[in-house]
Scaffold this motif. Structure first.
Motif, PDB file in Angstrom:
ATOM      1  N   ALA A  32       0.828  -1.211   0.000  1.00  0.00           N
ATOM      2  CA  ALA A  32       0.000   0.000   0.000  1.00  0.00           C
ATOM      3  C   ALA A  32       0.858   1.254   0.000  1.00  0.00           C
ATOM      4  CB  ALA A  32      -0.933  -0.007   1.215  1.00  0.00           C
ATOM      5  N   VAL A  33       1.947   1.248   0.773  1.00  0.00           N
ATOM      6  CA  VAL A  33       2.820   2.422   0.833  1.00  0.00           C
ATOM      7  C   VAL A  33       3.625   2.566  -0.462  1.00  0.00           C
ATOM      8  CG1 VAL A  33       4.735   3.512   2.078  1.00  0.00           C
ATOM      9  CG2 VAL A  33       2.911   2.376   3.343  1.00  0.00           C
ATOM     10  N   ILE A  34       4.013   1.444  -1.079  1.00  0.00           N
ATOM     11  CA  ILE A  34       4.625   1.499  -2.412  1.00  0.00           C
ATOM     12  C   ILE A  34       3.643   2.152  -3.396  1.00  0.00           C
ATOM     13  CG2 ILE A  34       5.196   0.043  -4.401  1.00  0.00           C
ATOM     14  CD1 ILE A  34       7.548   0.332  -2.669  1.00  0.00           C
ATOM     15  N   GLY A  35       2.347   1.893  -3.207  1.00  0.00           N
ATOM     16  CA  GLY A  35       1.322   2.518  -4.041  1.00  0.00           C
ATOM     17  C   GLY A  35       1.342   4.031  -3.943  1.00  0.00           C
ATOM     18  N   LEU A  36       1.661   4.561  -2.746  1.00  0.00           N
ATOM     19  CA  LEU A  36       1.781   6.011  -2.587  1.00  0.00           C
ATOM     20  C   LEU A  36       2.892   6.552  -3.496  1.00  0.00           C
ATOM     21  CD1 LEU A  36       1.836   7.982   0.751  1.00  0.00           C
ATOM     22  CD2 LEU A  36       3.634   8.346  -0.919  1.00  0.00           C
ATOM     23  N   ILE A  37       4.054   5.875  -3.478  1.00  0.00           N
ATOM     24  CA  ILE A  37       5.176   6.306  -4.329  1.00  0.00           C
ATOM     25  C   ILE A  37       4.806   6.169  -5.800  1.00  0.00           C
ATOM     26  CG2 ILE A  37       7.591   5.842  -4.913  1.00  0.00           C
ATOM     27  CD1 ILE A  37       7.919   4.703  -2.065  1.00  0.00           C
ATOM     28  N   TYR A  38       4.145   5.070  -6.137  1.00  0.00           N
ATOM     29  CA  TYR A  38       3.748   4.812  -7.527  1.00  0.00           C
ATOM     30  C   TYR A  38       2.795   5.894  -8.030  1.00  0.00           C
ATOM     31  CZ  TYR A  38       1.634   2.277 -11.469  1.00  0.00           C
ATOM     32  OH  TYR A  38       1.161   1.908 -12.710  1.00  0.00           O
ATOM     33  N   MET A  39       1.836   6.303  -7.192  1.00  0.00           N
ATOM     34  CA  MET A  39       0.865   7.319  -7.615  1.00  0.00           C
ATOM     35  C   MET A  39       1.471   8.716  -7.673  1.00  0.00           C
ATOM     36  SD  MET A  39      -2.840   6.187  -6.019  1.00  0.00           S
ATOM     37  CE  MET A  39      -2.279   5.931  -4.334  1.00  0.00           C
ATOM     38  N   ARG A  40       2.594   8.944  -6.978  1.00  0.00           N
ATOM     39  CA  ARG A  40       3.288  10.225  -7.122  1.00  0.00           C
ATOM     40  C   ARG A  40       3.696  10.456  -8.584  1.00  0.00           C
ATOM     41  NH1 ARG A  40       6.220  12.504  -2.661  1.00  0.00           N
ATOM     42  NH2 ARG A  40       4.854  12.391  -0.821  1.00  0.00           N
ATOM     43  N   TYR A  41       4.002   9.361  -9.299  1.00  0.00           N
ATOM     44  CA  TYR A  41       4.460   9.468 -10.684  1.00  0.00           C
ATOM     45  C   TYR A  41       3.337   9.241 -11.692  1.00  0.00           C
ATOM     46  CZ  TYR A  41       9.086   9.381  -8.568  1.00  0.00           C
ATOM     47  OH  TYR A  41      10.190   9.687  -7.807  1.00  0.00           O
ATOM     48  N   THR A  42       2.405   8.328 -11.384  1.00  0.00           N
ATOM     49  CA  THR A  42       1.333   8.054 -12.338  1.00  0.00           C
ATOM     50  C   THR A  42       0.179   9.033 -12.221  1.00  0.00           C
ATOM     51  OG1 THR A  42       0.321   6.479 -10.787  1.00  0.00           O
ATOM     52  CG2 THR A  42       1.895   5.587 -12.403  1.00  0.00           C
ATOM     53  N   ARG A  43      -0.014   9.644 -11.035  1.00  0.00           N
ATOM     54  CA  ARG A  43      -1.104  10.604 -10.826  1.00  0.00           C
ATOM     55  C   ARG A  43      -0.564  11.861 -10.135  1.00  0.00           C
ATOM     56  NH1 ARG A  43      -5.839   6.824  -8.310  1.00  0.00           N
ATOM     57  NH2 ARG A  43      -7.014   8.778  -8.478  1.00  0.00           N
ATOM     58  N   PRO A  44       0.318  12.573 -10.811  1.00  0.00           N
ATOM     59  CA  PRO A  44       0.952  13.741 -10.169  1.00  0.00           C
ATOM     60  C   PRO A  44      -0.013  14.874  -9.862  1.00  0.00           C
ATOM     61  CG  PRO A  44       1.490  13.664 -12.510  1.00  0.00           C
ATOM     62  CD  PRO A  44       0.782  12.384 -12.193  1.00  0.00           C
ATOM     63  N   ASP A  45      -1.147  14.926 -10.557  1.00  0.00           N
ATOM     64  CA  ASP A  45      -2.109  16.016 -10.362  1.00  0.00           C
ATOM     65  C   ASP A  45      -3.134  15.727  -9.261  1.00  0.00           C
ATOM     66  OD1 ASP A  45      -0.901  17.421 -12.451  1.00  0.00           O
ATOM     67  OD2 ASP A  45      -2.176  16.462 -13.962  1.00  0.00           O
ATOM     68  N   MET A  46      -3.041  14.572  -8.636  1.00  0.00           N
ATOM     69  CA  MET A  46      -3.970  14.243  -7.548  1.00  0.00           C
ATOM     70  C   MET A  46      -3.810  15.253  -6.401  1.00  0.00           C
ATOM     71  SD  MET A  46      -4.025  10.855  -5.093  1.00  0.00           S
ATOM     72  CE  MET A  46      -4.669   9.720  -6.333  1.00  0.00           C
ATOM     73  N   PRO A  47      -4.904  15.820  -5.895  1.00  0.00           N
ATOM     74  CA  PRO A  47      -4.799  16.753  -4.753  1.00  0.00           C
ATOM     75  C   PRO A  47      -4.199  16.052  -3.535  1.00  0.00           C
ATOM     76  CG  PRO A  47      -6.979  16.865  -5.769  1.00  0.00           C
ATOM     77  CD  PRO A  47      -6.297  15.679  -6.367  1.00  0.00           C
ATOM     78  N   ARG A  48      -3.198  16.657  -2.942  1.00  0.00           N
ATOM     79  CA  ARG A  48      -2.529  16.092  -1.768  1.00  0.00           C
ATOM     80  C   ARG A  48      -2.436  17.171  -0.693  1.00  0.00           C
ATOM     81  NH1 ARG A  48      -0.145  13.612  -6.229  1.00  0.00           N
ATOM     82  NH2 ARG A  48      -0.007  11.321  -6.069  1.00  0.00           N
ATOM     83  N   PRO A  49      -3.501  17.332   0.121  1.00  0.00           N
ATOM     84  CA  PRO A  49      -3.482  18.364   1.167  1.00  0.00           C
ATOM     85  C   PRO A  49      -2.359  18.160   2.183  1.00  0.00           C
ATOM     86  CG  PRO A  49      -5.708  17.505   0.831  1.00  0.00           C
ATOM     87  CD  PRO A  49      -4.787  16.616   0.063  1.00  0.00           C
TER      88      PRO A  49
END
Length: 490
Positions: free
Chosen positions: A400-417
């Motif tokens: 799950a935490v690897i998924g966080l790193i993965y989404m940093r690159y695949t979904r860079p526009d995701m809102p991250r408050p």
């Protein structure tokens, strides 16, 4: 169907009436209040869920396992501190995930968002058949042992009595979570304060004696000859089990008020409280008890109280039992939402996404674990259960935490408050995988069983989810046959 209603999780864009929502009720066409889980988790309740779930059986069970597998007093304290820092890294990573993906379900939801339904189903599958029942059984067994200690003192508690008391406690928690979200949260707050009082009762006299010069048990604390490198992964498992619970608020994100602020704030405050409590509690243990006495004890907190408090020691097991009850309560409150979300996503029978129409609790999702938890309870040993479930738990938390790193690159526009430095999830996920793979050497039997169980999720996915011709009983439970019949009539 009279008392349960399917959650309306996705708004409909058409003006058509959904036959599944009416359930044959003649008044179904009339306007009615939306049946959903309500936002009742405030900052205080969020802190109580995390703190009250973390501080439970772990601090009263794990000291023995950590000392046994680390080999020395000094190394065991290092493991406690290291596990606290690693848990903080994981908690901060989940704070980012919880504020960027505002859905309940915790690990399952994040893996689903990052890697798709196949990997998410495997996570949910092993959660349902192994991790969660085993975790509840471990905490419940600790509750059963401590609640009976005052009755049987100074004799040992019979195993059958422990398991009967455990069953009663587990049933009470199931009933409470089925009846009311508000009362579950209120009782959790009360139990959190009671367990902090328990920790204070242990810390204050222990630290007082330490300042008076009682340091003989800390001499040669880092004796090299006694340190067991091969056992360190199991020591870390015990420590991480004691800190486990920092992720439970993410399971109920949809019920949290203002999650962008509440989730990271509750996680950070809770982790600071727990790390201080755990470190000082272990220092107090070693001030009063030698390593040999701690290893010989089946109930560390009780042995501590007997040596230091005399007649008042009878009260300590009661406080510890309340602490374990709070952990069970918080754990069940959170994990039931994961099964609720998995059902809503179509990966579990539809009945598990139903909500009690008056009480607004996901009643079927709450009670689904009850039978298998009781089975594990009467068949398993507490320490083998701990090692067995830890392999699966930390493997998928790392994913799950690897998924966080993965989404940093695949979904860079995701809102991250709330956004953490990338090295925090990287260090945490690598540590999880290191513990998992090193445990293959330290405890190959339990680890192998856990790995085999996780692989059963592959055929289960293709049988129950992927294949079009599913078993009739599964179609009936999932509501597919009912939907097809009603649409055909329409």
């Amino acid at each position: 169907i009279k008392f349960l209603k399917i959650c309306d999780s996705t708004p409909s864009n058409s003006g058509e009436k959904d036959p599944l929502k009416s359930n044959g009720d003649p008044s179904a066409g009339a306007p009615e209040e939306k049946v959903e889980l309500r936002k009742k988790v405030t900052l205080l309740r969020g802190i109580s869920i995390i703190t009250g779930t973390i501080i439970g059986a772990g601090i009263f069970i794990s000291p023995k396992g950590i000392l046994k597998n680390s080999g020395s007093v000094g190394m065991s304290l290092v493991v406690w501190i290291a596990c606290g820092i690693l848990s903080l890294f994981g908690a901060l990573s989940y704070a980012e995930l919880g504020t960027s993906i505002k859905k309940s379900g915790g690990h399952y939801t994040y893996i689903l968002e990052a890697f798709g339904p196949q990997v998410a189903f495997m996570r949910m599958w092993v959660d349902m058949i192994a991790i969660r029942p085993a975790g509840l059984a471990v905490i419940a067994l600790a509750f059963g042992r401590y609640i009976l200690e005052p009755i049987f003192m100074p004799c040992g508690v019979p195993e059958i009595a422990i398991k009967l008391a455990t069953t009663i406690g587990l049933t009470a928690v199931m009933y409470l979570n089925s009846m009311s979200v508000s009362w579950t949260a209120r009782i959790q707050i009360f139990l959190t304060f009671s367990k902090l009082l328990t920790i204070a009762i242990i810390i204050v006299p222990g630290v007082y004696l330490l300042f008076k010069g009682e340091t003989k048990n800390f001499e040669n604390a880092f004796e090299v000859n006694t340190i067991h490198l091969s056992g360190l992964p199991l020591a870390f498992y015990s420590g991480m089990f004691a800190y486990a619970g920092w992720f439970y608020l993410n399971f109920v994100t949809e019920e949290v008020e203002n999650p962008e602020r509440t989730v990271p704030l509750a996680i950070c405050i809770s982790m600071v409280i727990v790390m201080i409590c755990y470190t000082m509690t272990n220092v107090a243990y070693y001030t009063v008890m030698s390593a040999e006495e701690l290893l010989a004890s089946d109930a560390v907190a009780v042995t501590f109280a007997e040596k230091l408090m005399g007649n008042f020691s009878v009260a300590v097991p009661v406080f510890v039992a309340l602490s374990c009850f709070g952990s069970m309560n918080g754990c069940l409150f959170a994990i039931s939402r994961m099964f609720f979300v998995a059902s809503r996503e179509g990966q579990l029978p539809e009945v598990l996404s139903m909500i009690h129409i008056r009480r607004h609790t996901p009643l079927p999702a709450v009670i689904v674990l009850y039978p298998i938890t009781l089975l594990i309870l009467f068949l398993g040993d507490i320490y083998s259960l701990l090692n067995f479930m830890s392999f699966l738990r930390w493997l998928f938390i790392g994913v799950a935490v690897i998924g966080l790193i993965y989404m940093r690159y695949t979904r860079p526009d995701m809102p991250r408050p709330f956004k953490v430095p990338i090295f925090i999830p990287a260090v945490f996920s690598l540590t999880c995988f290191f513990m998992v793979f090193l445990s293959l050497y330290s405890d190959p039997i339990n680890t192998g069983i856990g790995f085999a169980i996780s692989l059963t999720g592959i055929p289960a996915y293709y049988i129950f989810i992927h294949c079009e011709r599913k078993p009739k009983w599964f179609q009936k439970l999932s509501g597919q046959r009912l939907q097809k019949m009603q649409m055909a009539k329409a």
